[in-house]
Motif scaffolding. Sequence first.
Motif, PDB file in Angstrom:
ATOM      1  N   ILE A 170       0.984  -1.458   0.449  1.00  0.00           N
ATOM      2  CA  ILE A 170       0.089   0.101   0.328  1.00  0.00           C
ATOM      3  C   ILE A 170       0.898   1.486   0.029  1.00  0.00           C
ATOM      4  O   ILE A 170       0.890   2.973  -0.730  1.00  0.00           O
ATOM      5  N   ALA A 171       1.870   1.137   0.696  1.00  0.00           N
ATOM      6  CA  ALA A 171       2.828   2.381   1.098  1.00  0.00           C
ATOM      7  C   ALA A 171       3.727   2.709  -0.125  1.00  0.00           C
ATOM      8  O   ALA A 171       3.748   3.976  -0.751  1.00  0.00           O
ATOM      9  N   ALA A 172       3.713   1.271  -1.136  1.00  0.00           N
ATOM     10  CA  ALA A 172       4.486   1.563  -2.902  1.00  0.00           C
ATOM     11  C   ALA A 172       3.974   2.002  -3.410  1.00  0.00           C
ATOM     12  O   ALA A 172       4.438   2.944  -4.107  1.00  0.00           O
ATOM     13  N   ILE A 173       2.730   1.547  -3.185  1.00  0.00           N
ATOM     14  CA  ILE A 173       1.159   2.108  -3.918  1.00  0.00           C
ATOM     15  C   ILE A 173       1.042   3.551  -4.357  1.00  0.00           C
ATOM     16  O   ILE A 173       1.040   4.213  -5.113  1.00  0.00           O
ATOM     17  N   VAL A 174       1.419   3.754  -2.706  1.00  0.00           N
ATOM     18  CA  VAL A 174       1.121   5.575  -2.382  1.00  0.00           C
ATOM     19  C   VAL A 174       2.013   6.117  -2.951  1.00  0.00           C
ATOM     20  O   VAL A 174       2.277   7.329  -3.611  1.00  0.00           O
ATOM     21  N   GLY A 175       3.223   5.624  -3.213  1.00  0.00           N
ATOM     22  CA  GLY A 175       4.581   6.342  -4.028  1.00  0.00           C
ATOM     23  C   GLY A 175       4.643   6.394  -5.661  1.00  0.00           C
ATOM     24  O   GLY A 175       5.121   7.246  -5.990  1.00  0.00           O
ATOM     25  N   ILE A 176       3.786   5.887  -6.332  1.00  0.00           N
ATOM     26  CA  ILE A 176       3.898   5.534  -7.579  1.00  0.00           C
ATOM     27  C   ILE A 176       3.323   7.160  -7.810  1.00  0.00           C
ATOM     28  O   ILE A 176       2.041   8.043  -7.078  1.00  0.00           O
ATOM     29  N   ASP A 177       3.913   8.288  -8.905  1.00  0.00           N
ATOM     30  CA  ASP A 177       3.265   9.288  -9.697  1.00  0.00           C
ATOM     31  C   ASP A 177       1.891   9.133  -9.586  1.00  0.00           C
ATOM     32  O   ASP A 177       1.452   8.166 -10.787  1.00  0.00           O
ATOM     33  N   GLN A 178       1.331  10.166  -9.733  1.00  0.00           N
ATOM     34  CA  GLN A 178       0.087   9.925  -9.508  1.00  0.00           C
ATOM     35  C   GLN A 178      -0.306  10.413 -11.077  1.00  0.00           C
ATOM     36  O   GLN A 178      -1.614  10.390 -11.549  1.00  0.00           O
ATOM     37  N   GLU A 179       0.525  11.351 -11.500  1.00  0.00           N
ATOM     38  CA  GLU A 179       0.245  12.105 -12.404  1.00  0.00           C
ATOM     39  C   GLU A 179      -0.258  10.385 -13.482  1.00  0.00           C
ATOM     40  O   GLU A 179      -0.665  10.790 -14.624  1.00  0.00           O
ATOM     41  N   GLN A 180       1.022   9.580 -13.247  1.00  0.00           N
ATOM     42  CA  GLN A 180       0.648   8.412 -14.812  1.00  0.00           C
ATOM     43  C   GLN A 180      -0.820   8.030 -14.565  1.00  0.00           C
ATOM     44  O   GLN A 180      -0.846   8.215 -15.536  1.00  0.00           O
ATOM     45  N   TYR A 181      -1.045   7.967 -12.706  1.00  0.00           N
ATOM     46  CA  TYR A 181      -2.614   7.805 -13.688  1.00  0.00           C
ATOM     47  C   TYR A 181      -3.571   8.401 -14.107  1.00  0.00           C
ATOM     48  O   TYR A 181      -4.390   8.354 -15.023  1.00  0.00           O
ATOM     49  N   ASP A 182      -2.838   9.923 -14.534  1.00  0.00           N
ATOM     50  CA  ASP A 182      -4.189  11.327 -14.616  1.00  0.00           C
ATOM     51  C   ASP A 182      -3.670  11.193 -15.929  1.00  0.00           C
ATOM     52  O   ASP A 182      -4.450  11.003 -16.942  1.00  0.00           O
ATOM     53  N   ALA A 183      -2.302  10.939 -16.775  1.00  0.00           N
ATOM     54  CA  ALA A 183      -2.137  11.267 -17.824  1.00  0.00           C
ATOM     55  C   ALA A 183      -3.111   9.666 -18.424  1.00  0.00           C
ATOM     56  O   ALA A 183      -3.482   9.203 -19.817  1.00  0.00           O
ATOM     57  N   ALA A 184      -2.348   8.866 -18.433  1.00  0.00           N
ATOM     58  CA  ALA A 184      -3.322   7.446 -18.580  1.00  0.00           C
ATOM     59  C   ALA A 184      -5.077   7.346 -18.231  1.00  0.00           C
ATOM     60  O   ALA A 184      -5.440   7.178 -19.829  1.00  0.00           O
TER      61      ALA A 184
ATOM     62  N   ILE B  55      -3.953  -0.145 -13.713  1.00  0.00           N
ATOM     63  CA  ILE B  55      -3.442  -1.553 -12.328  1.00  0.00           C
ATOM     64  C   ILE B  55      -2.193  -1.861 -12.877  1.00  0.00           C
ATOM     65  O   ILE B  55      -1.540  -2.855 -12.618  1.00  0.00           O
ATOM     66  N   TRP B  56      -2.903  -2.714 -14.931  1.00  0.00           N
ATOM     67  CA  TRP B  56      -1.833  -3.659 -15.086  1.00  0.00           C
ATOM     68  C   TRP B  56      -0.668  -2.431 -16.022  1.00  0.00           C
ATOM     69  O   TRP B  56       0.417  -3.631 -15.824  1.00  0.00           O
ATOM     70  N   ASN B  57      -0.384  -1.328 -16.045  1.00  0.00           N
ATOM     71  CA  ASN B  57       0.230  -1.427 -16.912  1.00  0.00           C
ATOM     72  C   ASN B  57       1.457  -0.232 -15.976  1.00  0.00           C
ATOM     73  O   ASN B  57       2.443   0.574 -15.872  1.00  0.00           O
ATOM     74  N   ILE B  58       0.486   0.654 -15.248  1.00  0.00           N
ATOM     75  CA  ILE B  58       1.003   1.318 -13.606  1.00  0.00           C
ATOM     76  C   ILE B  58       1.229   0.994 -12.441  1.00  0.00           C
ATOM     77  O   ILE B  58       2.038   0.955 -12.213  1.00  0.00           O
ATOM     78  N   THR B  59       0.389   0.216 -12.244  1.00  0.00           N
ATOM     79  CA  THR B  59       0.116  -0.216 -10.842  1.00  0.00           C
ATOM     80  C   THR B  59       1.279  -1.231 -10.301  1.00  0.00           C
ATOM     81  O   THR B  59       2.000  -1.681  -8.993  1.00  0.00           O
TER      82      THR B  59
END
Length: 317
Positions: free
Chosen positions: A198-212, A223-227
């Motif tokens: 959970i801590a690792a997921i929170v540390g992923i850049d949120q801009e990647q999800y926004d761009a996707a 989930i498959w390509n970023i998380t």
Amino acid sequence: MSNLENGHAVYRSFVTKERSKLPSGRLTLIAMAIPCVIALILFCYLPLLGWSIAFFHYKPGLNLFKSGFAGLDYFRMALDDRELLPVLRNTLAMSFLGLLVSPMSVIFAIFLLELRSKKLQKFIQTTTTLPNFISWVLVYAICYFMLSSGDGMLNKLLLSLNLIGQPLNPLADPDMVWVLQTAITAWKSLGFSAVVYIAAIVGIDQEQYDAASVDGAGRWSRIWNITLPGLMPTFITLLLLSIGSLLGNGFEQYYLFNNGLVQSHIQVLDLYVYRIGISQNNFPMSTAIGMAKTLVSILLLMTANQISKKLRDQSIF
């Protein structure tokens, strides 16, 4: 120009002042670390002197160096013990089953953070993390209450529904030991293990999800390509550490669930070392086995680390 020169002078004085603080700051950090280093030496490295017991005919209460020198006799005795192979089989079988179910923590962490309701998310995380803080004595009591052949809740339920003709006894069935113990371990550690992911997921850049999302990627695609790629370094690190502890399943769980009917399938290496050392009063042989276990675990960890470094260019040291 005078203002510029004044600015440079102020900057140089500031840098000089900060540099003058560095030695004292470093000394403060070193002083703060000294108690931890002392504790590490006392509780982790100093006990390694006890390995010398494996090379002597040691008996409790006698001077170690007045005992006869045994050399590698106790290592040979351990290798000649016919009971060691079944013990290693049980240890490795349950360790590999634990590795097989380890991705459950990753899946659980992903699905937990995908919940839209924050209240439900916190409730599930709390209830799944709580079992990690329950002692193994209470876990055994819960399992006995649920699974015992006499008044077990599971048997009462299945008998009342006419799904079975006679009571089951999973706690005394050797064929169910490995699966049952793996399931209990997974239940107890699932929520706590997921905290790291959970801590690792929170540390992923949120801009990647926004761009996707802007590109039209759905939830499963994100989930498959970023998380999942973002979690792989954490998962590989924990997997390498797990491989290093393949021979160390733990003691309390198997000691409590052990009985005469399932001993042939539940006796792992730590339990075997305890029985040899404490029950049979053979401290040199138990020390020799524990010493060999530590050295093999280090070798497994280093081997797995080198394989990961070559295949993925990622290692823990």
